[in-house]
Enzyme design. Sequence first.
Site, short mmCIF file in Angstrom:
data_model
loop_
_atom_site.label_atom_id
_atom_site.label_comp_id
_atom_site.label_asym_id
_atom_site.label_seq_id
_atom_site.Cartn_x
_atom_site.Cartn_y
_atom_site.Cartn_z
N HIS A 82 -15.80 7.56 2.85
CA HIS A 82 -14.53 6.84 2.92
C HIS A 82 -14.00 6.89 4.35
CE1 HIS A 82 -11.28 4.89 0.69
NE2 HIS A 82 -10.53 5.31 1.69
N ASP A 161 -1.70 6.16 -6.60
CA ASP A 161 -2.09 5.74 -5.26
C ASP A 161 -2.07 4.22 -5.14
OD1 ASP A 161 -3.10 6.19 -2.53
OD2 ASP A 161 -4.77 5.01 -3.28
N ARG A 168 3.24 1.35 0.87
CA ARG A 168 3.15 1.87 2.25
C ARG A 168 2.75 0.77 3.22
NH1 ARG A 168 -1.18 5.84 1.85
NH2 ARG A 168 -0.83 6.26 4.03
N SER A 183 -3.79 10.12 -0.33
CA SER A 183 -4.19 8.81 -0.83
C SER A 183 -5.70 8.75 -0.99
CB SER A 183 -3.71 7.72 0.15
OG SER A 183 -4.37 6.52 -0.06
N1 URA Z 1 -7.14 4.50 3.25
C1 URA Z 1 -6.59 4.91 2.09
O1 URA Z 1 -7.20 4.85 1.03
N2 URA Z 1 -5.35 5.41 2.13
C2 URA Z 1 -4.65 5.52 3.29
O2 URA Z 1 -3.56 6.02 3.24
C3 URA Z 1 -5.23 5.09 4.50
C4 URA Z 1 -6.49 4.57 4.46
#
Ligand code: URA
Length: 423
Positions: A82, A161, A168, A183
């Site tokens: 990720h 999330d 956000r 997150s």
């Molecule tokens: N990627 C995510 O999944 N969450 C974030 O807050 C920033 C990047």
Amino acid sequence: MNALDVIRTKRDRGELTDAQIRFFIDGYTAGRIPDEQTSALLMAIVFVGLTPRELATWTAAMIESGSRLDLSSLTRPTVDKHSTGGVGDKVSLPLCPLVAACGAAVPQLSGRGLGHTGGTLDKLEAIAGWRAKLTNEEALRILRDVGAVICAASDDLAPADRKLYALRDVTGTVESIPLIASSIMSKKIAEGTSALVLDIKTGGGAFLPPIELSRELARTMVGIGERNGVRTVALITDMEWPLGRTVGNGIEVEESIEVLAGGGPADLVEVTLAFAREMVALVGLDVDPADVLASGKAMDVWRSMIAAQGGDPDAPLPQANERELVRATARGTLQHLDARAVGNAVWRLGAGRARKEDPVSAAAGVRILVKPGEPVEVGQALLELLADDAARIPDALAALADAFVVSDALFVPRPLVHERISQ
Ligand code: URA
């Protein structure tokens, strides 16, 4: 307990109790606490932060806001990657099929574009017919049959999330170590992967540009992963300049396919292979991803992966109606190409969202015709802007006004991978 007290406590630099955190996350997820109060709490967290205990509870509450995927029926080892988000960062697209072709199962639950950065799902949706939304059963079947799946988290996976992420994006509350760490890690822990390699971006195009913050974010996330039973390693990679030669949705898919076909820009190939090596090592597979990429097996997995989600791997990608070239006004070497400015320009061209419900353009984007380190002549085209609508071009040009530096100075290359962080 009420939301206003929780907001005031954080605003005034107090420490939230576990009960307050759970009350807020559960209340927002269930729709009892509205966007405006949640935005206020998020902004207070951006300024004040969360203590380690608050962060552990916040992350746990996000995981527990939904169900967890059970991958225990898979025979292959599971490993995911990720990224904290970058400009031109399409690494997941060639990486997932590559690591699956190496023998692992890659359950990649991805997101949409956030701020000036692109989102893997928005990119893949440029492919005709491709479906981001799968049921848990579908995702598991594709993982078993193909070895890799890239899809949206199902509605019941870390639903807190999903709501917070969209909020956000439009409230200027992305740039926060605890909010980014919770997150990403809540989704990754809930998705059930046994191992995880994190791509922590650093430099001007990253959400948190200074390397010290990238390091702190990496350590925070590795800590959350390991404490939750996920073997986690982080690579801090460069995001001062965009990765590869394309930034946008469809054009990033096109470039990813070039990598799978054995070509593609050298920086993108190098970063993709660096992650693939970490991922296979983490799950104990004794293969060299470079050999697997050269064999064409990763391309076969890509085609199966796209087709399994309704996509046509042979369909032409959407093309822009409008094009505009940005030309050099000086001769020399391209010393700098500002990743954040390019990301903002691509966003203004239509590839990103201003409101969480906005659609994105599949064809909009920027082609990088000259990369830092390459020679430039006066009048040479540096960038090609692509849009569906000509009215978007002037704003994008304005975003690029100070985006590049051309001079005769000695060019100083930047490392693509700065540091590796593990426990
Ligand atoms: N990627 C995510 O999944 N969450 C974030 O807050 C920033 C990047």
